[in-house]
Write a protein that holds these residues in place. Sequence first.
Motif, PDB file in Angstrom:
ATOM      1  N   LEU A   1      35.002  36.272  32.551  1.00 40.65           N
ATOM      2  CA  LEU A   1      35.751  37.418  33.053  1.00 40.65           C
ATOM      3  C   LEU A   1      37.229  37.105  32.891  1.00 40.65           C
ATOM      4  O   LEU A   1      37.714  36.094  33.413  1.00 40.65           O
ATOM      5  CB  LEU A   1      35.423  37.666  34.529  1.00 40.65           C
ATOM      6  CG  LEU A   1      33.950  37.945  34.869  1.00 40.65           C
ATOM      7  CD1 LEU A   1      33.781  38.116  36.375  1.00 40.65           C
ATOM      8  CD2 LEU A   1      33.447  39.176  34.141  1.00 40.65           C
ATOM      9  N   CYS A   2      37.941  37.970  32.169  1.00 44.08           N
ATOM     10  CA  CYS A   2      39.321  37.690  31.796  1.00 44.08           C
ATOM     11  C   CYS A   2      40.252  38.804  32.273  1.00 44.08           C
ATOM     12  O   CYS A   2      39.941  39.987  32.099  1.00 44.08           O
ATOM     13  CB  CYS A   2      39.444  37.562  30.275  1.00 44.08           C
ATOM     14  SG  CYS A   2      38.218  36.479  29.502  1.00 44.08           S
ATOM     15  N   SER A   3      41.379  38.424  32.859  1.00 47.69           N
ATOM     16  CA  SER A   3      42.370  39.423  33.256  1.00 47.69           C
ATOM     17  C   SER A   3      43.665  38.725  33.634  1.00 47.69           C
ATOM     18  O   SER A   3      43.715  37.496  33.786  1.00 47.69           O
ATOM     19  CB  SER A   3      41.877  40.264  34.436  1.00 47.69           C
ATOM     20  OG  SER A   3      41.991  39.554  35.653  1.00 47.69           O
TER      21      SER A   3
ATOM     22  N   LYS B   1      38.882  39.066  39.189  1.00 54.89           N
ATOM     23  CA  LYS B   1      37.937  38.177  38.497  1.00 54.89           C
ATOM     24  C   LYS B   1      37.021  37.446  39.482  1.00 54.89           C
ATOM     25  O   LYS B   1      35.803  37.413  39.292  1.00 54.89           O
ATOM     26  CB  LYS B   1      38.718  37.148  37.655  1.00 54.89           C
ATOM     27  CG  LYS B   1      39.584  37.749  36.562  1.00 54.89           C
ATOM     28  CD  LYS B   1      40.240  36.676  35.712  1.00 54.89           C
ATOM     29  CE  LYS B   1      41.264  35.842  36.448  1.00 54.89           C
ATOM     30  NZ  LYS B   1      42.448  36.619  36.902  1.00 54.89           N
TER      31      LYS B   1
ATOM     32  N   ASP C   1      36.481  28.900  38.453  1.00 58.51           N
ATOM     33  CA  ASP C   1      37.571  29.831  38.731  1.00 58.51           C
ATOM     34  C   ASP C   1      38.884  29.067  38.937  1.00 58.51           C
ATOM     35  O   ASP C   1      39.160  28.616  40.052  1.00 58.51           O
ATOM     36  CB  ASP C   1      37.212  30.645  39.981  1.00 58.51           C
ATOM     37  CG  ASP C   1      38.209  31.721  40.315  1.00 58.51           C
ATOM     38  OD1 ASP C   1      38.775  32.300  39.369  1.00 58.51           O
ATOM     39  OD2 ASP C   1      38.436  31.985  41.511  1.00 58.51           O
ATOM     40  N   SER C   2      39.697  28.837  37.900  1.00 55.40           N
ATOM     41  CA  SER C   2      39.560  29.406  36.585  1.00 55.40           C
ATOM     42  C   SER C   2      39.570  28.295  35.532  1.00 55.40           C
ATOM     43  O   SER C   2      40.079  27.197  35.784  1.00 55.40           O
ATOM     44  CB  SER C   2      40.696  30.390  36.323  1.00 55.40           C
ATOM     45  OG  SER C   2      41.844  29.758  35.807  1.00 55.40           O
TER      46      SER C   2
ATOM     47  N   THR D   1      36.093  32.326  34.940  1.00 53.43           N
ATOM     48  CA  THR D   1      37.203  33.262  34.877  1.00 53.43           C
ATOM     49  C   THR D   1      38.301  32.629  34.036  1.00 53.43           C
ATOM     50  O   THR D   1      38.466  31.407  34.020  1.00 53.43           O
ATOM     51  CB  THR D   1      37.757  33.610  36.273  1.00 53.43           C
ATOM     52  OG1 THR D   1      38.416  32.460  36.828  1.00 53.43           O
ATOM     53  CG2 THR D   1      36.634  34.070  37.198  1.00 53.43           C
TER      54      THR D   1
ATOM     55  N   ARG E   1      42.500  33.406  32.842  1.00 58.42           N
ATOM     56  CA  ARG E   1      43.705  34.210  32.958  1.00 58.42           C
ATOM     57  C   ARG E   1      44.104  34.776  31.598  1.00 58.42           C
ATOM     58  O   ARG E   1      43.749  34.230  30.557  1.00 58.42           O
ATOM     59  CB  ARG E   1      44.851  33.352  33.501  1.00 58.42           C
ATOM     60  CG  ARG E   1      44.669  32.884  34.936  1.00 58.42           C
ATOM     61  CD  ARG E   1      45.860  32.034  35.348  1.00 58.42           C
ATOM     62  NE  ARG E   1      45.804  31.640  36.751  1.00 58.42           N
ATOM     63  CZ  ARG E   1      46.760  30.934  37.354  1.00 58.42           C
ATOM     64  NH1 ARG E   1      47.823  30.536  36.650  1.00 58.42           N
ATOM     65  NH2 ARG E   1      46.642  30.621  38.636  1.00 58.42           N
TER      66      ARG E   1
ATOM     67  N   GLU F   1      36.848  41.927  29.771  1.00 60.34           N
ATOM     68  CA  GLU F   1      38.231  41.999  30.203  1.00 60.34           C
ATOM     69  C   GLU F   1      38.299  42.932  31.402  1.00 60.34           C
ATOM     70  O   GLU F   1      37.534  43.894  31.488  1.00 60.34           O
ATOM     71  CB  GLU F   1      39.127  42.511  29.080  1.00 60.34           C
ATOM     72  CG  GLU F   1      40.608  42.480  29.413  1.00 60.34           C
ATOM     73  CD  GLU F   1      41.503  42.819  28.232  1.00 60.34           C
ATOM     74  OE1 GLU F   1      42.617  43.324  28.464  1.00 60.34           O
ATOM     75  OE2 GLU F   1      41.071  42.587  27.090  1.00 60.34           O
TER      76      GLU F   1
ATOM     77  N   HIS G   1      40.158  47.198  39.042  1.00 61.05           N
ATOM     78  CA  HIS G   1      39.219  46.123  38.710  1.00 61.05           C
ATOM     79  C   HIS G   1      38.091  46.617  37.794  1.00 61.05           C
ATOM     80  O   HIS G   1      36.932  46.240  37.956  1.00 61.05           O
ATOM     81  CB  HIS G   1      38.635  45.499  39.981  1.00 61.05           C
ATOM     82  CG  HIS G   1      39.674  44.885  40.871  1.00 61.05           C
ATOM     83  ND1 HIS G   1      39.375  44.374  42.116  1.00 61.05           N
ATOM     84  CD2 HIS G   1      41.005  44.682  40.689  1.00 61.05           C
ATOM     85  CE1 HIS G   1      40.493  43.896  42.667  1.00 61.05           C
ATOM     86  NE2 HIS G   1      41.489  44.077  41.814  1.00 61.05           N
TER      87      HIS G   1
ATOM     88  N   ALA H   1      36.003  46.730  34.444  1.00 59.53           N
ATOM     89  CA  ALA H   1      35.644  45.775  33.393  1.00 59.53           C
ATOM     90  C   ALA H   1      35.173  46.516  32.146  1.00 59.53           C
ATOM     91  O   ALA H   1      34.617  47.611  32.230  1.00 59.53           O
ATOM     92  CB  ALA H   1      34.546  44.838  33.882  1.00 59.53           C
TER      93      ALA H   1
END
Length: 245
Positions: free
Chosen positions: A18-20, A26, A113-114, A168, A170, A209, A215, A217
């Motif tokens: 999960l990327c953001s 995330k 995480d992360s 996760t 960044r 993403e 939030h 996805a």
Amino acid sequence: MGMFRRATRKAGKIRMALCSTSGGGKTHSALLIASGLVKHEFQPGKVDEDGEPVPSIVVIDSENSSAELEVGKPGIPAFGHANITAPFTPMKYTQMIEAAAKEVGPDGVVIVDSLSHAWSMEGGALDMKDMAAKKVSGNTWAGWRDVTPIHNAMVDAIIQAPCHVIVTMRMKSDYVQGEDDRGRKTIQKKGTKVIQRDGMEYEFTVVLEMEKDGHVAFVTSSGKDRTSLFDGRNFVPTKKDGEML
């Protein structure tokens, strides 16, 4: 068919990223998805030294215990928690991922995480490369020669884990140099880029993403979804997504 057999689709363990950017949800989303991946919130028949049931989900937290802020929120399952602190070396991640996988067993979920810290933060792969390069008169390629196997071992720990793994990562704004209509050099925003080794997304079954607002996805054009469950969807992750997986 000799050395080949007919291909069949089999159940496997999920490798999800999960990327953001910061604030994209995330950690929260990883825990919700994990709650749907496990059959039991606690490991049947297993208790800790205090006689308490042992969760089926653990979080390796590089964000100074920020994952524990999720405790008590609607839908968030019970989870084990351990901080990982600087230096954020890939070796330390490898050891903790292997220990966490052993803790939860084959039916559990490990959340990292992360994973970005193992690349760009203090003691991460980039720091290690710079230190190795200094020993050989600043030779960057020689520095990577020492660091790449160590980073690969961390990736292998994720891929070879006997349980589900969600990481996760960044993201940051990505810029490229161009020219305007007068031929002058300009810096243009190209989009966002994951803070990890180039091509890291190819190591996962699903790469999503997440937008900071809401939030939400989605699978980007450069993303990945080998399950075909999320292609074309824009969604807020829930336990049901874990159940589908």
